[in-house]
Design an enzyme around this catalytic site. Sequence first.
Site, PDB file in Angstrom:
ATOM      1  N   THR A   1      28.323  38.589  32.613  1.00 44.22           N
ATOM      2  CA  THR A   1      29.015  38.481  31.326  1.00 44.22           C
ATOM      3  C   THR A   1      29.371  37.028  31.022  1.00 44.22           C
ATOM      4  O   THR A   1      29.569  36.232  31.940  1.00 44.22           O
ATOM      5  CB  THR A   1      30.308  39.336  31.367  1.00 44.22           C
ATOM      6  N   ASP A   2      29.490  36.721  29.731  1.00 44.57           N
ATOM      7  CA  ASP A   2      29.930  35.371  29.341  1.00 44.57           C
ATOM      8  C   ASP A   2      31.388  35.132  29.726  1.00 44.57           C
ATOM      9  O   ASP A   2      31.857  33.992  29.732  1.00 44.57           O
ATOM     10  CB  ASP A   2      29.726  35.142  27.829  1.00 44.57           C
ATOM     11  N   GLU A   3      32.102  36.213  30.065  1.00 44.36           N
ATOM     12  CA  GLU A   3      33.522  36.049  30.397  1.00 44.36           C
ATOM     13  C   GLU A   3      33.727  35.232  31.679  1.00 44.36           C
ATOM     14  O   GLU A   3      34.830  34.744  31.931  1.00 44.36           O
ATOM     15  CB  GLU A   3      34.219  37.418  30.497  1.00 44.36           C
TER      16      GLU A   3
ATOM     17  N   TYR B   1      38.891  41.114  35.970  1.00 42.44           N
ATOM     18  CA  TYR B   1      37.537  41.578  35.657  1.00 42.44           C
ATOM     19  C   TYR B   1      36.546  40.411  35.698  1.00 42.44           C
ATOM     20  O   TYR B   1      35.553  40.448  36.426  1.00 42.44           O
ATOM     21  CB  TYR B   1      37.499  42.241  34.267  1.00 42.44           C
TER      22      TYR B   1
ATOM     23  N   LYS C   1      33.388  39.481  38.294  1.00 37.48           N
ATOM     24  CA  LYS C   1      31.994  39.282  37.874  1.00 37.48           C
ATOM     25  C   LYS C   1      31.502  37.889  38.301  1.00 37.48           C
ATOM     26  O   LYS C   1      30.366  37.733  38.738  1.00 37.48           O
ATOM     27  CB  LYS C   1      31.856  39.445  36.355  1.00 37.48           C
TER      28      LYS C   1
HETATM   29  N1  LIG Z   1      30.082  45.952  27.418  1.00 37.87           N
HETATM   30  C1  LIG Z   1      29.877  44.668  27.201  1.00 37.87           C
HETATM   31  O1  LIG Z   1      30.134  44.176  26.088  1.00 37.87           O
HETATM   32  C2  LIG Z   1      29.290  43.804  28.294  1.00 37.87           C
HETATM   33  C3  LIG Z   1      28.925  42.486  27.975  1.00 37.87           C
HETATM   34  C4  LIG Z   1      28.345  41.699  28.976  1.00 37.87           C
HETATM   35  C5  LIG Z   1      28.143  42.211  30.243  1.00 37.87           C
HETATM   36  N2  LIG Z   1      28.526  43.489  30.519  1.00 37.87           N
HETATM   37  C6  LIG Z   1      28.250  44.010  31.877  1.00 37.87           C
HETATM   38  O2  LIG Z   1      27.276  45.022  31.720  1.00 37.87           O
HETATM   39  C7  LIG Z   1      27.445  46.041  32.704  1.00 37.87           C
HETATM   40  C8  LIG Z   1      27.553  47.394  32.037  1.00 37.87           C
HETATM   41  O3  LIG Z   1      28.650  47.383  31.128  1.00 37.87           O
HETATM   42  P1  LIG Z   1      29.031  48.676  30.280  1.00 37.87           P
HETATM   43  O4  LIG Z   1      29.820  48.217  29.120  1.00 37.87           O
HETATM   44  O5  LIG Z   1      27.816  49.519  30.089  1.00 37.87           O
HETATM   45  O6  LIG Z   1      30.001  49.398  31.320  1.00 37.87           O
HETATM   46  P2  LIG Z   1      30.528  50.902  31.343  1.00 37.87           P
HETATM   47  O7  LIG Z   1      31.928  50.830  31.832  1.00 37.87           O
HETATM   48  O8  LIG Z   1      30.250  51.591  30.044  1.00 37.87           O
HETATM   49  O9  LIG Z   1      29.618  51.616  32.447  1.00 37.87           O
HETATM   50  C9  LIG Z   1      29.724  51.334  33.812  1.00 37.87           C
HETATM   51  C10 LIG Z   1      28.937  52.387  34.586  1.00 37.87           C
HETATM   52  O10 LIG Z   1      28.995  52.040  35.973  1.00 37.87           O
HETATM   53  C11 LIG Z   1      29.300  53.212  36.713  1.00 37.87           C
HETATM   54  N3  LIG Z   1      30.011  52.811  37.933  1.00 37.87           N
HETATM   55  C12 LIG Z   1      31.249  52.253  38.015  1.00 37.87           C
HETATM   56  N4  LIG Z   1      31.559  52.040  39.310  1.00 37.87           N
HETATM   57  C13 LIG Z   1      30.499  52.449  40.048  1.00 37.87           C
HETATM   58  C14 LIG Z   1      30.212  52.451  41.441  1.00 37.87           C
HETATM   59  N5  LIG Z   1      31.102  52.013  42.341  1.00 37.87           N
HETATM   60  N6  LIG Z   1      29.010  52.929  41.853  1.00 37.87           N
HETATM   61  C15 LIG Z   1      28.099  53.381  40.955  1.00 37.87           C
HETATM   62  N7  LIG Z   1      28.329  53.415  39.636  1.00 37.87           N
HETATM   63  C16 LIG Z   1      29.510  52.937  39.183  1.00 37.87           C
HETATM   64  C17 LIG Z   1      30.168  54.048  35.791  1.00 37.87           C
HETATM   65  O11 LIG Z   1      30.160  55.432  36.168  1.00 37.87           O
HETATM   66  C18 LIG Z   1      29.500  53.804  34.442  1.00 37.87           C
HETATM   67  O12 LIG Z   1      28.458  54.716  34.233  1.00 37.87           O
HETATM   68  C19 LIG Z   1      28.706  45.648  33.487  1.00 37.87           C
HETATM   69  O13 LIG Z   1      28.300  45.024  34.682  1.00 37.87           O
HETATM   70  C20 LIG Z   1      29.420  44.656  32.589  1.00 37.87           C
HETATM   71  O14 LIG Z   1      30.136  43.718  33.353  1.00 37.87           O
HETATM   72  C21 LIG Z   1      29.093  44.293  29.583  1.00 37.87           C
END
Ligand SMILES: NC(=O)c1ccc[n+]([C@@H]2O[C@H](COP(=O)([O-])OP(=O)(O)OC[C@H]3O[C@@H](n4cnc5c(N)ncnc54)[C@H](O)[C@@H]3O)[C@@H](O)[C@H]2O)c1
Length: 325
Positions: free
Chosen positions: A125-127, A153, A157
């Site tokens: 993430t950009d965070e 968080y 990351k």
């Molecule tokens: N949402 C955003 O805007 C955004 C932006 C940049 C990066 N990201 C990154 O993208 C990735 C996905 O984000 P998202 O928004 O889809 O998240 P989300 O919270 O919607 O989904 C996370 C998924 O991971 C699963 N999970 C959590 N802990 C687990 C574990 N210990 N073992 C197996 N599965 C597990 C959960 O059941 C869920 O299905 C993350 O790594 C996040 O840091 C998200």
Amino acid sequence: MTLIVTGGAGFIGANFIFYILERYPEDRVVCLDKLTYAGNLATLAPVMELPNFRFVQADICDREAVDRLLEEERPGAVVNFAAESHVDRSIDGPEVFLRTNVLGTAVLMDACRTHGLVRFHQVSTDEVYGDLPLDRPDLLFTEQTPLRASSPYSASKASADLLALAYHRTYGLPVTISRCSNNYGPYQFREKLIPLMISNALHDRPLPVYGSGLNVRDWLYVEDHCRAIDLILRRGRPGEVYNVGGHNEMRNIDIVKLICRELGKPESLITCVEDRKGHDLRYAIDPSKIWQQLGWKSETIFENGMRKTIQWYLDNKSWWARSNS
Ligand SMILES: NC(=O)c1ccc[n+]([C@@H]2O[C@H](COP(=O)([O-])OP(=O)(O)OC[C@H]3O[C@@H](n4cnc5c(N)ncnc54)[C@H](O)[C@@H]3O)[C@@H](O)[C@H]2O)c1
């Protein structure tokens, strides 16, 4: 090739699975997900019966389960979306963020290392770069920007990113990292800004905005993010970090006003609430590296992406109505 996609029952992971299965019907996709509160198996219903899809419920921290899966599937790549992803929850309880986001990533990479240096992509993430001032629109995050995470968080990351680069340097694990800005689109859990505002507005409930809503995020439609990860996976250089963003900076308050307009709801629903602790002011990505090296750029115009997203939430109330959060 066979891809193991962790966290594929969550927002971006599920969209990525749909993207891959539609584009590469010859690929096999295995989703490994623990199904935490953020994971929803119903999201994967459209692909569950496909012969080239398999779902496995497991924790990425469970080394035995991960080893077993790598042994059974012998994947060409592992793409790690699995994470605890909500900043507010990380402020209330950081421990599970360290466990899943740091330890879990380490377990996956170590298993990839011992199963013949399996290609590994870390979705970051950009965070991890912290924030930028509101009054310096000229400043953007590049891949050289120092890591300066603000929340548990983003710190978790950032730690996983450092570990991934160390696995590349020390063991030669073919690792890539994408650092993307805020995503929006279908299947996002209701605790996040856009789905929360849509669902509250539809119920004529208050629309809680942190502080005065002036914080700026750089929004990207989820499918554009999936396309970037696919490109990095197939054509990116191991050991490299790629920033992913669409030059689409928006103030939180303007997003909420746009949702009110689209749904025909009054802005008087907007309620300013006490600001988040350590709230980052502004994120803005410089995506020139991925554009110059891999030819990626964002394709979805924000207004169109938002209209599609709002329509999706209108058409899929049963999907999001299951949770009250
Ligand atoms: N949402 C955003 O805007 C955004 C932006 C940049 C990066 N990201 C990154 O993208 C990735 C996905 O984000 P998202 O928004 O889809 O998240 P989300 O919270 O919607 O989904 C996370 C998924 O991971 C699963 N999970 C959590 N802990 C687990 C574990 N210990 N073992 C197996 N599965 C597990 C959960 O059941 C869920 O299905 C993350 O790594 C996040 O840091 C998200």
